[in-house]
Design a protein around this motif. Structure first.
Motif, PDB file in Angstrom:
ATOM      1  N   LYS A   1      40.186  44.833  36.510  1.00  0.00           N
ATOM      2  CA  LYS A   1      38.778  44.403  36.515  1.00  0.00           C
ATOM      3  C   LYS A   1      38.358  43.644  35.249  1.00  0.00           C
ATOM      4  O   LYS A   1      37.180  43.344  35.070  1.00  0.00           O
ATOM      5  CB  LYS A   1      37.820  45.579  36.718  1.00  0.00           C
ATOM      6  CG  LYS A   1      38.244  46.609  37.740  1.00  0.00           C
ATOM      7  CD  LYS A   1      38.066  46.143  39.157  1.00  0.00           C
ATOM      8  CE  LYS A   1      38.425  47.257  40.139  1.00  0.00           C
ATOM      9  NZ  LYS A   1      37.539  48.399  40.086  1.00  0.00           N
TER      10      LYS A   1
ATOM     11  N   ASP B   1      36.324  40.413  35.835  1.00  0.00           N
ATOM     12  CA  ASP B   1      34.963  40.664  36.299  1.00  0.00           C
ATOM     13  C   ASP B   1      34.053  41.015  35.134  1.00  0.00           C
ATOM     14  O   ASP B   1      32.858  40.722  35.144  1.00  0.00           O
ATOM     15  CB  ASP B   1      35.003  41.805  37.324  1.00  0.00           C
ATOM     16  CG  ASP B   1      33.739  41.912  38.153  1.00  0.00           C
ATOM     17  OD1 ASP B   1      32.683  42.199  37.577  1.00  0.00           O
ATOM     18  OD2 ASP B   1      33.804  41.719  39.383  1.00  0.00           O
TER      19      ASP B   1
ATOM     20  N   GLN C   1      30.139  35.165  33.946  1.00  0.00           N
ATOM     21  CA  GLN C   1      30.117  36.128  35.064  1.00  0.00           C
ATOM     22  C   GLN C   1      30.316  35.409  36.400  1.00  0.00           C
ATOM     23  O   GLN C   1      29.679  35.711  37.408  1.00  0.00           O
ATOM     24  CB  GLN C   1      28.813  36.934  35.052  1.00  0.00           C
ATOM     25  CG  GLN C   1      28.678  37.847  33.835  1.00  0.00           C
ATOM     26  CD  GLN C   1      29.693  38.975  33.842  1.00  0.00           C
ATOM     27  OE1 GLN C   1      29.472  40.029  34.419  1.00  0.00           O
ATOM     28  NE2 GLN C   1      30.840  38.760  33.177  1.00  0.00           N
TER      29      GLN C   1
ATOM     30  N   LEU D   1      39.613  37.633  44.548  1.00  0.00           N
ATOM     31  CA  LEU D   1      39.029  37.175  43.283  1.00  0.00           C
ATOM     32  C   LEU D   1      38.278  35.882  43.587  1.00  0.00           C
ATOM     33  O   LEU D   1      38.877  34.824  43.752  1.00  0.00           O
ATOM     34  CB  LEU D   1      40.129  36.941  42.249  1.00  0.00           C
ATOM     35  CG  LEU D   1      40.949  38.197  41.917  1.00  0.00           C
ATOM     36  CD1 LEU D   1      42.277  37.832  41.299  1.00  0.00           C
ATOM     37  CD2 LEU D   1      40.168  39.130  41.011  1.00  0.00           C
TER      38      LEU D   1
ATOM     39  N   ARG E   1      34.015  49.811  36.579  1.00  0.00           N
ATOM     40  CA  ARG E   1      33.551  48.558  37.191  1.00  0.00           C
ATOM     41  C   ARG E   1      33.814  48.534  38.704  1.00  0.00           C
ATOM     42  O   ARG E   1      34.330  47.556  39.261  1.00  0.00           O
ATOM     43  CB  ARG E   1      34.230  47.369  36.511  1.00  0.00           C
ATOM     44  CG  ARG E   1      33.628  46.012  36.773  1.00  0.00           C
ATOM     45  CD  ARG E   1      32.321  45.781  36.072  1.00  0.00           C
ATOM     46  NE  ARG E   1      31.973  44.368  36.070  1.00  0.00           N
ATOM     47  CZ  ARG E   1      31.054  43.818  35.281  1.00  0.00           C
ATOM     48  NH1 ARG E   1      30.398  44.572  34.415  1.00  0.00           N
ATOM     49  NH2 ARG E   1      30.798  42.537  35.330  1.00  0.00           N
TER      50      ARG E   1
ATOM     51  N   HIS F   1      33.465  47.865  42.481  1.00  0.00           N
ATOM     52  CA  HIS F   1      32.800  46.705  43.065  1.00  0.00           C
ATOM     53  C   HIS F   1      31.649  47.111  43.973  1.00  0.00           C
ATOM     54  O   HIS F   1      30.646  46.383  44.069  1.00  0.00           O
ATOM     55  CB  HIS F   1      33.805  45.812  43.790  1.00  0.00           C
ATOM     56  CG  HIS F   1      34.232  46.279  45.140  1.00  0.00           C
ATOM     57  ND1 HIS F   1      35.102  47.326  45.329  1.00  0.00           N
ATOM     58  CD2 HIS F   1      33.911  45.840  46.390  1.00  0.00           C
ATOM     59  CE1 HIS F   1      35.302  47.499  46.619  1.00  0.00           C
ATOM     60  NE2 HIS F   1      34.593  46.622  47.284  1.00  0.00           N
TER      61      HIS F   1
ATOM     62  N   LYS G   1      28.747  48.175  41.593  1.00  0.00           N
ATOM     63  CA  LYS G   1      27.971  47.032  41.084  1.00  0.00           C
ATOM     64  C   LYS G   1      26.822  46.705  42.018  1.00  0.00           C
ATOM     65  O   LYS G   1      25.700  46.423  41.570  1.00  0.00           O
ATOM     66  CB  LYS G   1      28.869  45.789  40.943  1.00  0.00           C
ATOM     67  CG  LYS G   1      29.750  45.769  39.739  1.00  0.00           C
ATOM     68  CD  LYS G   1      30.196  44.362  39.381  1.00  0.00           C
ATOM     69  CE  LYS G   1      30.743  43.589  40.538  1.00  0.00           C
ATOM     70  NZ  LYS G   1      31.128  42.219  40.173  1.00  0.00           N
TER      71      LYS G   1
ATOM     72  N   ASN H   1      34.160  37.290  40.558  1.00  0.00           N
ATOM     73  CA  ASN H   1      33.756  38.530  41.224  1.00  0.00           C
ATOM     74  C   ASN H   1      34.984  39.180  41.852  1.00  0.00           C
ATOM     75  O   ASN H   1      35.625  38.608  42.724  1.00  0.00           O
ATOM     76  CB  ASN H   1      32.707  38.248  42.297  1.00  0.00           C
ATOM     77  CG  ASN H   1      32.153  39.521  42.918  1.00  0.00           C
ATOM     78  OD1 ASN H   1      31.844  40.474  42.206  1.00  0.00           O
ATOM     79  ND2 ASN H   1      32.021  39.554  44.234  1.00  0.00           N
ATOM     80  N   TRP H   2      35.305  40.407  41.379  1.00  0.00           N
ATOM     81  CA  TRP H   2      36.444  41.155  41.896  1.00  0.00           C
ATOM     82  C   TRP H   2      35.966  42.039  43.052  1.00  0.00           C
ATOM     83  O   TRP H   2      34.995  42.781  42.910  1.00  0.00           O
ATOM     84  CB  TRP H   2      37.028  42.032  40.791  1.00  0.00           C
ATOM     85  CG  TRP H   2      38.346  42.676  41.116  1.00  0.00           C
ATOM     86  CD1 TRP H   2      39.570  42.263  40.708  1.00  0.00           C
ATOM     87  CD2 TRP H   2      38.578  43.862  41.907  1.00  0.00           C
ATOM     88  NE1 TRP H   2      40.550  43.094  41.191  1.00  0.00           N
ATOM     89  CE2 TRP H   2      39.957  44.091  41.938  1.00  0.00           C
ATOM     90  CE3 TRP H   2      37.744  44.740  42.591  1.00  0.00           C
ATOM     91  CZ2 TRP H   2      40.534  45.166  42.611  1.00  0.00           C
ATOM     92  CZ3 TRP H   2      38.306  45.803  43.287  1.00  0.00           C
ATOM     93  CH2 TRP H   2      39.686  46.018  43.285  1.00  0.00           C
TER      94      TRP H   2
END
Length: 554
Positions: free
Chosen positions: A527, A530, A536, A475, A192, A194, A197, A539-540
């Motif tokens: 994570k 997240d 959802q 966060l 995951r 960031h 993503k 958001n990390w």
């Protein structure tokens, strides 16, 4: 005009885990073999290489044998403890059944593997990389992807600014981030990632694959009594305690490693349905099983950590390349779930990407798609290994621990004999699985005793987690109202329980004025929030470089 300085490289790698380090080493090996000049650097958000690395770990040395054939003679710490025993237990509340080894598919038997600290292996690999001329920058988090003007080509990354206060103002020690420009950028961020993503969204890298799914692994390191320590003994468990909670799956591990220590932990698949389930508490409860507690009796816990694990496997591997870069390692998702091994596949992915990048640069190319990397993956032993086990996790989730494991075992045996299953089961996103709280049974977890079982805050303490408190919160909430207005009445705000570090809590509920509190300084960078947040909304992103856990021997 940016006030940041910039540095040019041929290849920039984000993350000094096994995939990123293997890629860097392979790049430099190829440069040496071809008498070529090649500049390579790695950014690592941990305070040192290995600080954020956590795994069981039982490691298949296949990729290491390919990368550094004489690693056993070069002081590599992994060589200390070859696996000598392999056990698989199915637990009930008070008892266990051992699976005969002849029933275990051959590639799951751990012959020829090693158990040890993945963090220490990464520290050793970093030394190998630096000896070849790789520049490694620990304590610098890649915070931003650098694109061309229309965001269609990746041209590198920028590190985060240092010395920014929580209100966004610059503190006296402020330093702007650094831009690292590259012909190709390899993202090895782990599960995951960031930045990954953002790449997946911008380049639609999941258009032809299933969603990624995850587990949360909670791990502790214990010093145990000498008469209970058997170096190289490997134990995996399934069944209790998750067998008592509908809609949940996972299992435990206990590895006897060097220096009288055992690495033990528990993985909960994040597809669980009960919003009252706490993966941390399930791990603590698992330790109270008589057969686990007997091994730990008289011992002492010395470290703790947690991280998400990419469980999707073959059908969840995204498109691996985009103009200017590639995804490698767990950020792409190469874990073999039934083997509980991903280091060897992560390293091989980094090596394949490195070979594609070197060939492209040698041909005078830059910033295009490294098509040779996914082509190499499709014909590699990595793809074959993941394809064999592609239905294991979905079968266990659909049919439960007992029947699902039987069916999964049958498919692995058939695939072993060359009989390919004519179907591939699908995955659904983990955040969609939670039941409403009124449909779920509350779980009564026992209080920790401080000897065998512990609370989350004392656990975070032994993870050596530290963040500069006066910095912007890493966060963030897309809508600050959702935790109290929606998640609390619908799911009793599950962030209070799925976070293994006590980051999230609801305060003031007894007084009729509930507030959602984020204790970001506790974050161990797993994570899970997240991934599992049902809307959802969380958001990390990477905090200031050097922050987070500092894992020794994990």
């Amino acid at each position: 005009m940016s006030d940041r300085e910039s540095m040019p490289y041929d290849v920039v790698i984000v993350g000094a885990g096994p995939a990123g380090l293997a890629a860097a080493i392979r790049l430099k090996q190829l440069a040496t073999e071809n008498s070529a000049e090649l500049s390579v650097c790695i950014l690592e958000k941990g305070s040192e290489v290995g600080a954020h690395i956590l795994s069981g770990a039982v490691i298949d040395p296949r990729s290491l044998d390919e990368l550094i054939p004489d690693w056993r003679d070069q002081g590599c710490p992994l060589a200390e403890t070859p696996v000598t025993e392999n056990h698989h237990w199915t637990l009930s509340r008070k008892g266990r059944r051992s699976m005969p080894e002849f029933l275990i598919p051959p590639f799951m038997r751990n012959h020829g593997t090693y158990t040890g600290s993945l963090g220490n292996l990464c520290r050793w690999l970093a030394g190998q990389a630096e000896a070849l001329g790789v520049e490694i920058f620990p304590g610098f988090a890649a915070a931003e992807i650098l694109f061309d003007g229309d965001r269609k080509i990746v041209r590198g990354v920028a590190t985060g600014d240092m010395g920014v206060a929580r209100d966004g103002s610059h503190k006296p020690d402020y330093q702007p981030g650094l831009e690292l420009h590259a012909k190709y950028t390899l993202f090895a961020e782990g599960a995951r990632g960031h930045l990954t993503k953002e790449l997946i969204r911008l380049f639609d890298l999941r258009s032809d694959c299933d969603p990624q799914i995850y587990g949360i692994g909670i791990k502790e390191l214990w010093d145990i009594a000498p008469d209970k320590h058997v170096p190289g003994r490997v134990i995996h468990t399934q069944g209790w305690p998750l067998s008592e909670t509908d809609g949940s799956n996972g299992g435990g591990f206990l590895y006897h490693q060097a220096n009288g220590q055992v690495a033990l932990g528990f993985v909960t698949w994040l597809s669980y349905t009960n919003p009252y389930l706490s993966p941390f508490q399930e791990m603590q409860r698992w330790k109270t099983h008589p057969d686990i507690a007997a091994i730990l009796e008289g011992g002492k816990r010395v470290s703790y950590g947690a991280r998400a694990i990419s469980d999707g496997g073959w059908q969840s591997v995204p498109k691996l390349v985009f103009p200017g870069g590639a995804l490698v390692g767990d950020t792409a998702g190469f874990l073999n779930v039934p083997r509980i091994k991903g280091t060897h596949t992560a390293m091989k992915s980094g090596m394949m990407a490195a070979e594609a990048a070197f060939a492209a640069i040698a041909a005078g190319r830059e910033h295009d798609e490294l098509a040779a990397y996914p082509e190499a993956y499709r014909t590699s032993w990595v793809e074959k290994e993941l394809r064999v086990v592609r239905n294991v996790a979905p079968l266990v989730k659909k049919y439960g621990d007992s029947m699902g494991s039987v069916l999964a075992g049958m498919t692995m045996w058939l695939e072993h004999f060359g009989i390919r299953m004519p179907f591939t089961m699908k995955h659904k996103p983990d955040h969609e699985s939670l039941w409403r709280k009124d449909l779920a049974r509350k779980i009564d977890y026992p209080k920790p005793d401080g000897v065998l079982t512990f609370d989350r805050l004392s656990s975070v303490f032994v993870s050596n987690t530290n963040h500069e408190e006066d910095q912007p919160c890493h966060l963030t909430l897309k809508d600050p109202a959702i935790p109290v207005d929606y998640d609390l009445p619908m799911y009793d705000e599950p962030a209070q329980r799925y976070c293994p570090a006590g980051v999230y809590e609801i305060v003031g509920e007894e007084d009729g004025d509930p507030k959602f509190v984020i204790n970001a300084q506790n974050c161990v960078h797993c994570k899970t929030c997240d991934i599992k947040d049902p809307t959802q909304n969380i958001n990390w992103v990477a905090p200031e470089g050097g922050g987070g856990p500092n894992y020794p021997n994990m």
